[in-house]
Design a protein around this motif. Structure first.
Motif: not given
Length: 299
Positions: A161-162, A166-173, A191-193, A291-299
């Protein structure tokens, strides 16, 4: 009936005997830290330590955080690359004493194992249509079911995604490493879902992994998802239970049944369960058109 299950993760390796009639652990689980580097030999030593703790003799089911086909590991995102192409089921069986030692090992993808457990004993029990079980931890694992039948090794945590895995941005880690608050992390999960929903149009998302114990902190923050979203009921024990289920399936129906082809364990029949408390508002209105799909600009 009791069968042993081991869950091999990027941070820990845990196991216990499983009561397959109840779909629950028959004893307190035993856990050791995943070695670094997590080479096949080093991890096999840890699996032996877990199994020996219970003085177990009998079939063993084990999970692996990557693609598994016919007992061979094909990917290794969060463990040592030496796993790629390794006949890991044979390695683990040999380390536990071999077939003659009474501990034949059945290996399958970790999220597939968790999904099998949730579909038979947990939040997915009795559900039809498309159900996606997602496990959030060191990475993001996925198990996709259609009318109770597993599509193995989907590995949706590696969707891009962008420009990001995905797991590097939305995992618990990722939440822990970046010290994200629940609101910020939930925004990433949302956004991942939304992206997964666009691709598969599931009726139900089951959110698993250790973070499912804190579902009330983030599930109510998720918005704009058409599918129902519920926390896993077996929580962090799902992988162990599913591994034991796979070992029993391989024992009775052959090794092919363990990793989902051609006939994996299906969801147990039964009425569709009520939505668990704390799973957030009903989602039936569908996502907003913009609804946007992607990652927030601040993160």
């Amino acid at each position: 009936m009791r069968v042993f299950g081991v869950d091999i993760g990027g941070s820990g390796i845990k196991g216990a005997p499983v009561d397959l009639e109840r779909g629950d652990l028959a004893d307190d689980r035993y856990k050791v830290l995943t070695p670094h580097p997590a080479t096949p030999e080093a991890v096999a030593d840890c699996v032996k330590q877990v199994v020996d703790h219970f003085e177990w003799s009998g079939p063993v089911g084990a999970t692996f955080p990557g693609v598994v086909t016919g007992g061979t590991t094909r990917t290794a995102a969060n463990v040592d690359p030496g796993w790629i192409g390794t006949d890991a089921a044979a390695l683990l069986t040999g380390r536990l004493g071999g077939e003659s030692g009474g501990c034949p090992v059945t290996l399958l993808n970790d999220a597939d194992a968790a999904g099998l457990a949730e579909m038979s004993f947990g939040a997915g029990r009795g559900r039809t249509g498309t159900v996606i079980v997602l496990t959030f931890g060191t990475g993001i694992g996925s198990a996709v079911f259609r009318d109770g039948r597993l599509v193995p090794n989907t590995e949706l945590g590696h969707l891009e995604l962008h420009g990001h895995d995905a797991e590097k941005r939305a995992s618990t880690k990722a939440k822990e490493d970046e010290e994200l608050d629940w609101q910020h992390w939930a925004h990433r999960v949302q956004r991942y879902l939304a992206h997964v929903e666009m691709l598969f149009s599931p009726e139900l998302f089951v959110i698993g992994g250790g973070v499912s114990r804190k579902a009330e902190k983030f599930l109510p923050l998720l918005e704009g998802i058409r599918a129902e979203i519920v926390p896993a009921q077996l929580q962090n024990s799902a992988g162990i239970v599913g591994a034991a289920m796979a070992a029993q399936a391989a024992r009775t129906a052959g090794p092919a049944a363990a990793d989902g082809s051609p006939a994996p364990p299906a969801a147990a029949p039964g009425p569709q369960p009520a939505r668990p408390a704390g799973s957030g508002p009903a989602r039936g209105a569908g996502p907003a058109v913009d609804s946007p799909v992607g990652w927030p600009d601040d993160g």
